[in-house]
Design a protein around this motif. Structure first.
Motif, PDB file in Angstrom:
ATOM      1  N   LEU A  36      -3.409  -6.592 -31.914  1.00  0.00           N
ATOM      2  CA  LEU A  36      -2.090  -7.693 -32.325  1.00  0.00           C
ATOM      3  C   LEU A  36      -1.605  -6.983 -32.227  1.00  0.00           C
ATOM      4  O   LEU A  36      -1.006  -5.286 -31.895  1.00  0.00           O
ATOM      5  CB  LEU A  36      -1.879  -6.255 -34.367  1.00  0.00           C
ATOM      6  N   ILE A  65       0.448  -2.112 -19.980  1.00  0.00           N
ATOM      7  CA  ILE A  65      -0.836  -0.957 -20.615  1.00  0.00           C
ATOM      8  C   ILE A  65      -1.978  -1.032 -21.958  1.00  0.00           C
ATOM      9  O   ILE A  65      -3.317  -1.018 -21.587  1.00  0.00           O
ATOM     10  CB  ILE A  65       0.574   0.187 -20.720  1.00  0.00           C
ATOM     11  N   SER A  80       3.770   9.437 -18.364  1.00  0.00           N
ATOM     12  CA  SER A  80       5.078   9.106 -17.357  1.00  0.00           C
ATOM     13  C   SER A  80       5.131   7.541 -16.727  1.00  0.00           C
ATOM     14  O   SER A  80       3.775   6.804 -17.476  1.00  0.00           O
ATOM     15  CB  SER A  80       4.674  10.360 -16.719  1.00  0.00           C
ATOM     16  N   TYR A 105      16.371   3.794 -26.028  1.00  0.00           N
ATOM     17  CA  TYR A 105      14.500   3.123 -25.871  1.00  0.00           C
ATOM     18  C   TYR A 105      13.581   4.841 -26.407  1.00  0.00           C
ATOM     19  O   TYR A 105      12.821   5.096 -27.637  1.00  0.00           O
ATOM     20  CB  TYR A 105      14.144   3.160 -24.606  1.00  0.00           C
ATOM     21  N   ASP A 159       3.063  -9.052 -36.422  1.00  0.00           N
ATOM     22  CA  ASP A 159       4.006  -7.706 -35.721  1.00  0.00           C
ATOM     23  C   ASP A 159       3.832  -7.326 -37.021  1.00  0.00           C
ATOM     24  O   ASP A 159       3.492  -6.970 -37.668  1.00  0.00           O
ATOM     25  CB  ASP A 159       5.809  -8.975 -36.402  1.00  0.00           C
ATOM     26  N   SER A 204       2.543   7.629 -26.779  1.00  0.00           N
ATOM     27  CA  SER A 204       4.346   7.856 -26.375  1.00  0.00           C
ATOM     28  C   SER A 204       4.772   7.662 -25.382  1.00  0.00           C
ATOM     29  O   SER A 204       3.964   7.118 -24.608  1.00  0.00           O
ATOM     30  CB  SER A 204       4.686   9.554 -27.373  1.00  0.00           C
ATOM     31  N   ALA A 248       1.860  -0.719 -29.604  1.00  0.00           N
ATOM     32  CA  ALA A 248       2.981  -1.825 -29.311  1.00  0.00           C
ATOM     33  C   ALA A 248       4.803  -1.743 -29.220  1.00  0.00           C
ATOM     34  O   ALA A 248       4.947  -0.161 -30.260  1.00  0.00           O
ATOM     35  CB  ALA A 248       3.099  -2.759 -30.887  1.00  0.00           C
TER      36      ALA A 248
END
Ligand code: NAD
Ligand code: DAU
Length: 337
Positions: free
Chosen positions: A33, A13, A179, A151, A60, A125, A83
């Motif tokens: 990043l 995405i 979604s 997850y 990271d 999210s 990320a």
């Protein structure tokens, strides 16, 4: 010029988002990043890698020193946090990295955003934080957070952390909950690319359980457009659901793709269900439509065909991926079929 730290921009995405934004706008500078985990791939960004409004940093989000350095060096004013470890099945095999990247990583970014006074922090999210629906009803922003997988629980923890920075520190946080996405550059572990690639390779199609679980599908560029709008105009402290009202049973998707590729249903194999498998997701996106004027541009019937065509025409992209560590992951989860 707006300076945006985009994290996870080499994933599915995030890379579509960076390509979308840089092709559309010249008033945005993006620092991407990305740790380049198994899911990060700089090939997704080939067309913009030399754009003067773009730079890539391998690293990271858990690394606070690096994050601080980037805020200072690039005068970061906005954060879009894509990320994450994103695959439910992997979180069932082992959850630690999910907590590292999704929870601690988000916390590091929030702390930096607070110290450097960001103008907006967008936490990307998922609808999975709402848990599972029965046959009726839709997720609204008012639904309770009841995540079921390692997850989704890590994503929910990050959401709550982000909202607490708004409530406690007045930090300008916004959250999007989208979604299931589909489109180009999606890693082959996810349902749609996995089925396309297995069909092209004449491999069995592992359908979990009875195949009747429902997901609500959205083309990735519609998600990208929504993130852009929420970053521009979303009200701070608010959550925005994003969905295109395209519910499908898994087995319907598999049969549709088989049909598009001219193969018969004998490849379908019902396998052991995913533990804790959420039955149904479906999004009410009234709020983002009503407040921000967002509507999806892509119709499922056309966009799924374009997606299948993209995988057929971009075999080089996925052949390299499935010939590496992915083989081990696949054998571990599905056996050697
Ligand atoms: P993806 O797995 O394709 O990409 C994740 C990217 O994040 C990769 O490039 C990876 O290298 C990077 N990354 C992972 N851990 C990192 C870390 N610690 N530091 C820096 N980079 C790191 O995921 P995706 O499907 O593109 O999902 C992106 C975001 O959108 C995630 O936050 C996910 O929870 C959310 N989301 C995904 C969907 C979907 O359908 N795929 C739907 C709703 C929300
Ligand atoms: O809803 C948003 C979420 O969608 C995102 O937050 C996640 O990052 C993303 O991975 C996705 O999660 P899902 O678990 O819904 O997606 P996945 O592609 O893994 O599975 C979709 C459905 O297909 C689910 O019901 C499980 C089923 N499935 C999946 C695979 C990989 C199968 O039946 N067989 C499979 O081999």
């Amino acid at each position: 010029m707006k300076n945006i730290l985009v994290t996870g921009g080499a994933g599915f995405i995030g890379s579509n988002y960076i390509n979308y934004i840089l092709n559309k706008r010249d008033d945005i500078f993006i620092v991407n990043l990305d740790k380049l985990t198994y899911a990060g791939n700089l090939e997704n960004l080939k067309s913009i890698e030399n754009n003067r409004n773009y730079t890539f940093v391998k690293g990271d989000i858990v690394n606070g020193e690096l994050v601080d350095y980037l805020f200072r060096k690039y005068n970061i004013e906005y954060v879009v946090n894509f990320a994450a470890e994103s695959h439910v099945d992997r979180s069932i095999l082992g959850s630690e990295v999910f907590y590292q990247s999704n929870v601690i990583g988000t916390n590091v970014l929030l702390e930096a955003g607070k110290r450097f006074g960001v103008k907006k922090f967008l936490q990307v999210s998922t609808d999975e934080v709402y848990g599972s629906l029965g046959p009726e009803g839709l997720f609204t922003e008012e639904n309770q957070i009841v995540p079921n997988s390692p997850y989704s629980s890590s994503k929910a923890a990050a959401d709550l952390m982000a909202l607490s920075f708004y409530h406690t520190h007045g930090m300008p946080v916004v959250i999007t909950r989208c979604s299931n996405n589909y489109g180009p550059y999606q890693f082959p572990e996810k349902l749609i690319p996995l089925m396309i690639i297995n069909i092209l390779n004449d491999k069995k199609l592992p359908v979990y359980g009875d195949g009747l679980n429902v997901r609500d599908w959205i083309y990735v560029l519609d998600h990208n457009k929504a993130v852009d709008l929420v970053l521009e105009n979303g009200k701070i402290g608010n959550v925005y659901n994003i969905g295109a009202s395209q519910e499908m049973k898994n087995i319907e998707i598999v049969k549709l793709i088989l049909n598009m590729l001219g193969k018969d249903e004998s490849l379908i194999e019902y396998v052991k269900d995913r533990p804790g498998h959420d039955r149904r997701y479906a999004i009410d996106s009234f709020k983002i439509q009503n407040e921000l004027g967002w509507t999806p541009d892509y119709k499922f019937e056309q966009a799924i065909q374009d997606t299948v065509k993209w995988y057929v025409e971009n075999k080089n992209w996925w052949v390299r991926i499935i010939s590496g560590d992915y083989q081990k992951y696949y054998a571990n989860l599905y056996g050697n079929k």
